[in-house]
Design an enzyme around this catalytic site. Structure first.
Site, short mmCIF file in Angstrom:
data_model
loop_
_atom_site.label_atom_id
_atom_site.label_comp_id
_atom_site.label_asym_id
_atom_site.label_seq_id
_atom_site.Cartn_x
_atom_site.Cartn_y
_atom_site.Cartn_z
N TYR A 69 -15.07 10.75 -9.85
CA TYR A 69 -14.85 10.11 -8.46
C TYR A 69 -15.80 10.84 -7.20
CZ TYR A 69 -11.02 7.56 -10.53
OH TYR A 69 -10.11 6.84 -11.21
N PHE A 214 -5.36 -0.04 -10.21
CA PHE A 214 -5.54 -1.05 -9.31
C PHE A 214 -4.17 -1.69 -9.05
CE2 PHE A 214 -10.16 -2.58 -10.07
CZ PHE A 214 -10.60 -1.43 -9.61
N GLY A 219 -6.33 -4.18 -3.36
CA GLY A 219 -5.96 -4.56 -1.96
C GLY A 219 -5.90 -5.84 -1.90
N1 LIG Z 1 -8.59 4.69 -15.22
C1 LIG Z 1 -9.28 3.89 -14.40
O1 LIG Z 1 -10.32 3.59 -15.12
C2 LIG Z 1 -9.41 3.69 -13.05
C3 LIG Z 1 -9.94 2.67 -12.46
C4 LIG Z 1 -9.59 2.29 -11.11
C5 LIG Z 1 -8.80 3.01 -10.53
N2 LIG Z 1 -8.13 4.17 -11.25
C6 LIG Z 1 -7.01 5.04 -10.16
O2 LIG Z 1 -6.13 4.02 -9.75
C7 LIG Z 1 -6.00 4.31 -8.38
C8 LIG Z 1 -5.82 3.09 -7.50
O3 LIG Z 1 -6.62 2.15 -7.64
P1 LIG Z 1 -7.38 1.84 -6.21
O4 LIG Z 1 -7.31 2.81 -5.27
O5 LIG Z 1 -8.89 1.54 -6.74
O6 LIG Z 1 -6.78 0.40 -6.01
P2 LIG Z 1 -5.34 -0.29 -5.37
O7 LIG Z 1 -4.57 0.97 -5.34
O8 LIG Z 1 -5.10 -1.25 -6.16
O9 LIG Z 1 -5.77 -0.72 -4.04
C9 LIG Z 1 -6.82 0.02 -3.06
C10 LIG Z 1 -7.31 -0.64 -2.15
O10 LIG Z 1 -6.30 -1.17 -1.30
C11 LIG Z 1 -6.40 -1.05 0.07
N3 LIG Z 1 -5.07 -0.63 0.34
C12 LIG Z 1 -4.30 0.20 0.17
N4 LIG Z 1 -2.88 0.26 0.86
C13 LIG Z 1 -3.08 -0.87 1.61
C14 LIG Z 1 -2.33 -1.52 2.44
N5 LIG Z 1 -1.05 -0.81 2.64
N6 LIG Z 1 -2.64 -2.44 3.14
C15 LIG Z 1 -3.92 -3.09 2.98
N7 LIG Z 1 -4.71 -2.62 2.10
C16 LIG Z 1 -4.51 -1.46 1.46
C17 LIG Z 1 -7.25 0.22 0.04
O11 LIG Z 1 -8.26 0.08 1.38
P3 LIG Z 1 -7.92 1.39 2.53
O12 LIG Z 1 -8.61 2.46 2.13
O13 LIG Z 1 -8.43 0.61 3.81
O14 LIG Z 1 -6.58 1.54 2.76
C18 LIG Z 1 -8.20 0.02 -1.12
O15 LIG Z 1 -9.10 -0.89 -0.90
C19 LIG Z 1 -7.23 4.94 -7.81
O16 LIG Z 1 -7.21 5.58 -6.75
C20 LIG Z 1 -7.58 5.67 -9.13
O17 LIG Z 1 -6.92 7.01 -9.05
C21 LIG Z 1 -8.30 4.52 -12.48
#
Ligand SMILES: NC(=O)c1ccc[n+]([C@@H]2O[C@H](COP(=O)([O-])OP(=O)(O)OC[C@H]3O[C@@H](n4cnc5c(N)ncnc54)[C@H](OP(=O)(O)O)[C@@H]3O)[C@@H](O)[C@H]2O)c1
Length: 295
Positions: A69, A214, A219
């Protein structure tokens, strides 16, 4: 003010990773910390530092990150914001992806690469031991015993506590468990994308932590104009909170790690731990999930 009002993450309950590493179930995912395409420095460094510190204030004890990351940016900023770490904080990291530019990810499960990534993560995070170390992807080009062998060597050296996998099938978990214990699995899973359901059921049966990545469909589930808005309106609950509360209620082994680089979103998301969905709401969410296109 009660402990739960001050630290809403407490209301999500606890899970013992690998049977002995206790975390509060609602955690924080740090992939949104770096710049666009999970590459380079954040748009707003100071806000990211505030978000990380506020997560701890709100009672979060589980942070997910990865060497890839940034690369390195997320781990470095976690260190900057939070070191020396609170005793109960668990930082889980991962190795297995090389990065060559924004949005570009290349799997590399070669033992030497995995070990060098672990060493780098230890240095960047300022840790002597990574309590949960996850293989970011199984590399189809490298025998599984070699990939897990590297992690086992790190474990024998005391540099890694427990081992986790990411994006795997049930047969792959079973093959890995022939070689070593698996404490967690991190797969794509949320209200609108449930292909990992058999893996979740397996993890629940076997007491393995399931970390849904996700959790808000990047989001998509948090948007204010979709079907989740309608369901939440009556109860003063936001779409993001519904999506997270649904995950928390779905299984006791589920450890959601919503990602955000916004303080307001963080506070909203952690607030989801306080929500108890009624059976009627769960039914409505299940029905609405078919209307939601996964993005
Ligand atoms: N193992 C893997 O292969 C893998 C792959 C992907 C992700 N991950 C892990 O999973 C975690 C979560 O995934 P993610 O962060 O990509 O996706 P997510 O948690 O599903 O969504 C994050 C997105 O949603 C928005 N968001 C968050 N809270 C919100 C709210 N209350 N209202 C409106 N929009 C909101 C964020 O924008 P803002 O920043 O503007 O809030 C961001 O664009 C990652 O941080 C990572 O640690 C792992």
């Amino acid at each position: 003010m009660s402990d739960v009002a001050r630290q809403p993450a407490r209301a999500s309950g606890e899970f013992a990773i690998g049977g002995d590493l206790h975390v509060r179930r609602l955690g924080y995912g740090s992939m949104q910390i770096p710049g666009p395409g999970v590459w380079g420095e954040p748009r707003d460094h100071d806000e990211v530092i505030r978000v990380l510190r506020r997560a701890i204030d709100l009672g979060v004890t589980f942070i997910d990150t990865a060497a890839a990351y940034g690369p390195e940016v997320s781990e470095r900023l976690i260190h900057e914001a939070l070191h020396p770490y609170p005793e109960d904080l668990v930082i889980a990291t991962k190795a297995g992806f090389m990065r060559s530019g924004p949005g570009r990810w290349e799997i590399n499960g070669k033992p030497e690469f995995l070990k060098s990534q672990a060493e780098k993560s230890l240095r960047l995070l300022g840790l002597e031991r990574i309590e949960l170390f996850q293989l970011h992807r199984i590399d189809p080009e490298v025998p599984l015993p070699d990939q897990l062998g590297a992690l086992l060597e790190l474990q024998a050296e005391g540099k890694v506590g427990r081992i986790g996998l990411s994006e795997v099938t049930v047969p792959q978990i079973e093959a890995a468990r022939e070689i070593t214990s698996i404490a967690t699995v991190q797969n794509l899973y949320n209200l609108s994308e449930r292909r990992a359901e058999p893996v979740l059921d397996y993890c629940e049966r076997e007491g393995i932590g399931f970390i849904p990545w996700f959790p808000m469909a990047t989001g998509g589930l948090a948007q204010h104009d979709g079907p989740l808005q309608r369901i939440g309106e009556k109860h003063d609950v936001t779409p993001a909170q519904l999506a997270l509360a649904w995950l928390l209620q779905r299984s006791p082994v589920l450890l959601p790690i919503p990602g955000t680089s916004s303080l307001a979103h963080l506070e909203e998301n952690v607030g989801a731990a306080l929500i108890e969905l009624t059976p009627e709401q769960v039914q409505q969410l299940d029905a609405a999930s078919h209307e939601i296109a996964f993005t």
